[in-house]
Design a protein around this motif. Structure first.
Motif, PDB file in Angstrom:
ATOM      1  N   ARG A  24      21.196  21.301  50.301  1.00  0.00           N
ATOM      2  CA  ARG A  24      22.491  21.362  50.992  1.00  0.00           C
ATOM      3  C   ARG A  24      22.720  20.171  51.910  1.00  0.00           C
ATOM      4  O   ARG A  24      23.858  19.812  52.188  1.00  0.00           O
ATOM      5  CB  ARG A  24      22.603  22.652  51.815  1.00  0.00           C
ATOM      6  CG  ARG A  24      22.700  23.935  51.010  1.00  0.00           C
ATOM      7  CD  ARG A  24      24.100  24.311  50.565  1.00  0.00           C
ATOM      8  NE  ARG A  24      25.074  24.453  51.599  1.00  0.00           N
ATOM      9  CZ  ARG A  24      25.329  25.566  52.266  1.00  0.00           C
ATOM     10  NH1 ARG A  24      24.657  26.671  52.004  1.00  0.00           N
ATOM     11  NH2 ARG A  24      26.269  25.579  53.190  1.00  0.00           N
ATOM     12  N   THR A  75      32.181  35.766  54.831  1.00  0.00           N
ATOM     13  CA  THR A  75      32.044  36.027  53.402  1.00  0.00           C
ATOM     14  C   THR A  75      31.783  34.721  52.662  1.00  0.00           C
ATOM     15  O   THR A  75      31.948  33.638  53.222  1.00  0.00           O
ATOM     16  CB  THR A  75      33.336  36.650  52.825  1.00  0.00           C
ATOM     17  OG1 THR A  75      34.384  35.677  52.901  1.00  0.00           O
ATOM     18  CG2 THR A  75      33.739  37.918  53.562  1.00  0.00           C
ATOM     19  N   GLU A  76      31.422  34.846  51.426  1.00  0.00           N
ATOM     20  CA  GLU A  76      31.213  33.655  50.586  1.00  0.00           C
ATOM     21  C   GLU A  76      32.521  32.867  50.452  1.00  0.00           C
ATOM     22  O   GLU A  76      32.521  31.640  50.487  1.00  0.00           O
ATOM     23  CB  GLU A  76      30.679  34.066  49.211  1.00  0.00           C
ATOM     24  CG  GLU A  76      30.259  32.919  48.343  1.00  0.00           C
ATOM     25  CD  GLU A  76      29.051  32.148  48.866  1.00  0.00           C
ATOM     26  OE1 GLU A  76      28.857  31.012  48.391  1.00  0.00           O
ATOM     27  OE2 GLU A  76      28.315  32.650  49.732  1.00  0.00           O
ATOM     28  N   LEU A  77      33.630  33.574  50.351  1.00  0.00           N
ATOM     29  CA  LEU A  77      34.923  32.904  50.262  1.00  0.00           C
ATOM     30  C   LEU A  77      35.210  32.128  51.551  1.00  0.00           C
ATOM     31  O   LEU A  77      35.728  31.017  51.505  1.00  0.00           O
ATOM     32  CB  LEU A  77      36.034  33.914  49.975  1.00  0.00           C
ATOM     33  CG  LEU A  77      37.427  33.347  49.723  1.00  0.00           C
ATOM     34  CD1 LEU A  77      37.420  32.332  48.583  1.00  0.00           C
ATOM     35  CD2 LEU A  77      38.403  34.468  49.423  1.00  0.00           C
ATOM     36  N   ASP A  78      34.855  32.687  52.696  1.00  0.00           N
ATOM     37  CA  ASP A  78      35.016  31.974  53.969  1.00  0.00           C
ATOM     38  C   ASP A  78      34.164  30.707  53.985  1.00  0.00           C
ATOM     39  O   ASP A  78      34.599  29.662  54.473  1.00  0.00           O
ATOM     40  CB  ASP A  78      34.626  32.858  55.159  1.00  0.00           C
ATOM     41  CG  ASP A  78      35.614  33.977  55.420  1.00  0.00           C
ATOM     42  OD1 ASP A  78      36.793  33.823  55.044  1.00  0.00           O
ATOM     43  OD2 ASP A  78      35.207  34.999  55.993  1.00  0.00           O
ATOM     44  N   ARG A  79      32.956  30.794  53.451  1.00  0.00           N
ATOM     45  CA  ARG A  79      32.072  29.625  53.406  1.00  0.00           C
ATOM     46  C   ARG A  79      32.673  28.537  52.517  1.00  0.00           C
ATOM     47  O   ARG A  79      32.703  27.364  52.867  1.00  0.00           O
ATOM     48  CB  ARG A  79      30.682  30.001  52.903  1.00  0.00           C
ATOM     49  CG  ARG A  79      29.678  28.830  53.010  1.00  0.00           C
ATOM     50  CD  ARG A  79      28.378  29.106  52.303  1.00  0.00           C
ATOM     51  NE  ARG A  79      28.517  29.228  50.867  1.00  0.00           N
ATOM     52  CZ  ARG A  79      28.755  28.198  50.029  1.00  0.00           C
ATOM     53  NH1 ARG A  79      28.912  26.984  50.474  1.00  0.00           N
ATOM     54  NH2 ARG A  79      28.851  28.402  48.730  1.00  0.00           N
ATOM     55  N   ILE A  80      33.189  28.946  51.360  1.00  0.00           N
ATOM     56  CA  ILE A  80      33.816  27.992  50.445  1.00  0.00           C
ATOM     57  C   ILE A  80      35.039  27.354  51.112  1.00  0.00           C
ATOM     58  O   ILE A  80      35.238  26.143  51.045  1.00  0.00           O
ATOM     59  CB  ILE A  80      34.200  28.676  49.114  1.00  0.00           C
ATOM     60  CG1 ILE A  80      32.935  29.054  48.339  1.00  0.00           C
ATOM     61  CG2 ILE A  80      35.117  27.788  48.270  1.00  0.00           C
ATOM     62  CD1 ILE A  80      33.173  29.990  47.174  1.00  0.00           C
ATOM     63  N   ASP A  83      33.740  24.853  53.570  1.00  0.00           N
ATOM     64  CA  ASP A  83      33.151  23.687  52.909  1.00  0.00           C
ATOM     65  C   ASP A  83      34.207  22.746  52.327  1.00  0.00           C
ATOM     66  O   ASP A  83      34.027  21.537  52.316  1.00  0.00           O
ATOM     67  CB  ASP A  83      32.198  24.108  51.783  1.00  0.00           C
ATOM     68  CG  ASP A  83      30.887  24.686  52.277  1.00  0.00           C
ATOM     69  OD1 ASP A  83      30.627  24.626  53.495  1.00  0.00           O
ATOM     70  OD2 ASP A  83      30.123  25.209  51.445  1.00  0.00           O
TER      71      ASP A  83
END
Length: 126
Positions: A24, A75-80, A83
């Protein structure tokens, strides 16, 4: 706690292997290991990359001051979204697509492919 120990703590908090953590931020598993064990100290660039990649508070990482995370995605969507610097509309579009069934996604993809072809045709006409 030293900066090296905080990096090890952070990696474990994120539940990442040394290899995944290193991927990462663009360093090897061996480099992560050397940093965590205190054999090597992280460069300023590495510290900056850690903060950017994981939403870490630079003051905490460098000096142990303040909260660990500036804003940790829920959430994963928040991380995306974080990013890729997506706004709420972008995020909503992705959420709707991901929540759609396979048949609905097929129609959405068909629409987008047709749309892209029309744009290319317009470009070729000019």
């Amino acid at each position: 706690m030293s900066v090296n120990e905080r990096i090890a703590y952070l990696r474990k908090e994120l539940n990442l292997s040394m290899a995944k953590f290193g991927d990462r931020i663009g360093i090897t598993r061996g480099s992560v290991n050397s940093i965590e064990k205190g054999v090597n100290n992280p460069s300023e660039q590495t510290l900056m990359l850690i903060c950017q990649a994981f939403g870490v508070n630079p003051m905490w990482l460098k000096n142990g001051i303040g909260d660990t995370f500036l804003e940790f995605p829920k959430t994963e969507l928040d991380r995306i979204a974080q990013d890729y610097d997506l706004d709420e509309t972008d995020k909503l579009i992705l959420e709707i697509y991901l929540e759609s069934g396979a048949e609905e996604r097929k129609y959405i993809k068909h629409f987008l492919q047709t749309f892209a072809k029309k744009i290319e045709q317009k470009k070729d006409e000019t």
